[in-house]
Scaffold this active site. Structure first.
Site, mmCIF file in Angstrom:
data_model
loop_
_atom_site.group_PDB
_atom_site.id
_atom_site.type_symbol
_atom_site.label_atom_id
_atom_site.label_comp_id
_atom_site.label_asym_id
_atom_site.label_seq_id
_atom_site.Cartn_x
_atom_site.Cartn_y
_atom_site.Cartn_z
ATOM 1 C CB CYS A 4 -0.927 0.009 1.221
ATOM 2 S SG CYS A 4 -1.799 1.570 1.425
ATOM 3 C CG ASP A 30 -2.889 14.225 -4.856
ATOM 4 O OD1 ASP A 30 -3.822 13.501 -4.454
ATOM 5 O OD2 ASP A 30 -2.315 14.055 -5.961
ATOM 6 C CG ASN A 87 -12.507 10.058 -5.618
ATOM 7 O OD1 ASN A 87 -13.546 10.707 -5.731
ATOM 8 N ND2 ASN A 87 -11.330 10.530 -6.018
ATOM 9 N N GLY A 93 -13.473 6.615 -9.068
ATOM 10 C CA GLY A 93 -12.131 7.150 -9.273
ATOM 11 C C GLY A 93 -11.118 6.771 -8.209
ATOM 12 C CG HIS A 100 -7.211 8.587 -0.275
ATOM 13 N ND1 HIS A 100 -7.327 7.254 -0.620
ATOM 14 C CD2 HIS A 100 -7.420 9.285 -1.423
ATOM 15 C CE1 HIS A 100 -7.577 7.153 -1.918
ATOM 16 N NE2 HIS A 100 -7.652 8.374 -2.430
ATOM 17 C CG HIS A 102 -8.751 13.574 -2.982
ATOM 18 N ND1 HIS A 102 -7.679 13.576 -3.854
ATOM 19 C CD2 HIS A 102 -9.251 12.306 -3.019
ATOM 20 C CE1 HIS A 102 -7.543 12.379 -4.389
ATOM 21 N NE2 HIS A 102 -8.485 11.584 -3.906
HETATM 22 P P1 DGP Z 1 -7.853 8.432 -5.620
HETATM 23 O O1 DGP Z 1 -7.766 8.415 -7.116
HETATM 24 O O2 DGP Z 1 -9.078 9.108 -5.055
HETATM 25 O O3 DGP Z 1 -7.620 7.060 -5.041
HETATM 26 O O4 DGP Z 1 -6.626 9.358 -5.158
HETATM 27 C C1 DGP Z 1 -5.331 8.895 -5.032
HETATM 28 C C2 DGP Z 1 -4.449 10.098 -4.990
HETATM 29 O O5 DGP Z 1 -3.209 9.692 -4.484
HETATM 30 C C3 DGP Z 1 -4.182 10.744 -6.343
HETATM 31 O O6 DGP Z 1 -4.698 12.072 -6.354
HETATM 32 C C4 DGP Z 1 -2.672 10.767 -6.475
HETATM 33 C C5 DGP Z 1 -2.207 10.448 -5.092
HETATM 34 N N1 DGP Z 1 -0.996 9.660 -5.030
HETATM 35 C C6 DGP Z 1 -0.807 8.436 -5.604
HETATM 36 N N2 DGP Z 1 0.429 7.984 -5.325
HETATM 37 C C7 DGP Z 1 1.009 8.956 -4.540
HETATM 38 C C8 DGP Z 1 2.298 9.067 -3.928
HETATM 39 O O7 DGP Z 1 3.173 8.196 -4.018
HETATM 40 N N3 DGP Z 1 2.531 10.206 -3.224
HETATM 41 C C9 DGP Z 1 1.585 11.186 -3.078
HETATM 42 N N4 DGP Z 1 1.931 12.276 -2.373
HETATM 43 N N5 DGP Z 1 0.373 11.101 -3.644
HETATM 44 C C10 DGP Z 1 0.102 9.997 -4.371
#
Ligand code: DGP
Length: 114
Positions: A4, A30, A87, A93, A100, A102
């Site tokens: 994860c 993000d 989401n 999405g 998490h 946003h």
């Molecule tokens: P969702 O698509 O709702 O599951 O959002 C996942 C978010 O996680 C997406 O906006 C990009 C972010 N994300 C994915 N991998 C990483 C990472 O390694 N570091 C950070 N800071 N954000 C990440």
């Protein structure tokens, strides 16, 4: 959960820009921001989706949401407006299967979302 990405961020196995942390909650920028403020707020406990949360997670998830509101105040977007989005599942999405929220703000946000 070895695979994860958000557990790895919490364990410092992956770098991130952390903006808040306590024993239960982590907030970080993000990687792919969709607004001037785009922060992810997560429980450190690995729960894949809101569908997997149980009554024992009620206090923890409340703390995650209140943490988001505090960050919004700190970022001075609490009065202009912000959005908190969880989401849930692929059709909505969700791409990282660790709960998490946003926190999006700093620009005007359209409704309904796409
Ligand atoms: P969702 O698509 O709702 O599951 O959002 C996942 C978010 O996680 C997406 O906006 C990009 C972010 N994300 C994915 N991998 C990483 C990472 O390694 N570091 C950070 N800071 N954000 C990440």
């Amino acid at each position: 959960m070895d695979q994860c990405v958000f557990c790895k961020i919490a364990d410092r196995e992956l770098p991130s820009k952390i903006v808040f942390e306590n024993d239960r909650v982590l907030a970080f920028e993000d990687l792919n921001p969709q607004a001037p403020t785009h922060i992810l707020i997560v429980p450190k406990k690995h729960i894949p989706t809101l569908n997997d949360a149980t009554p024992e997670d009620e206090t923890l998830l409340g703390e995650v949401i209140l943490c988001a509101a505090t960050i919004a105040k700190d970022r001075r977007i609490s009065t202009s407006g912000y959005r908190l989005v969880a989401n849930t599942m692929g059709g909505a999405g969700q791409s990282v299967f660790h709960i998490h929220f946003h926190l999006l703000g700093g620009r005007s946000l359209a409704w309904p979302p796409g």
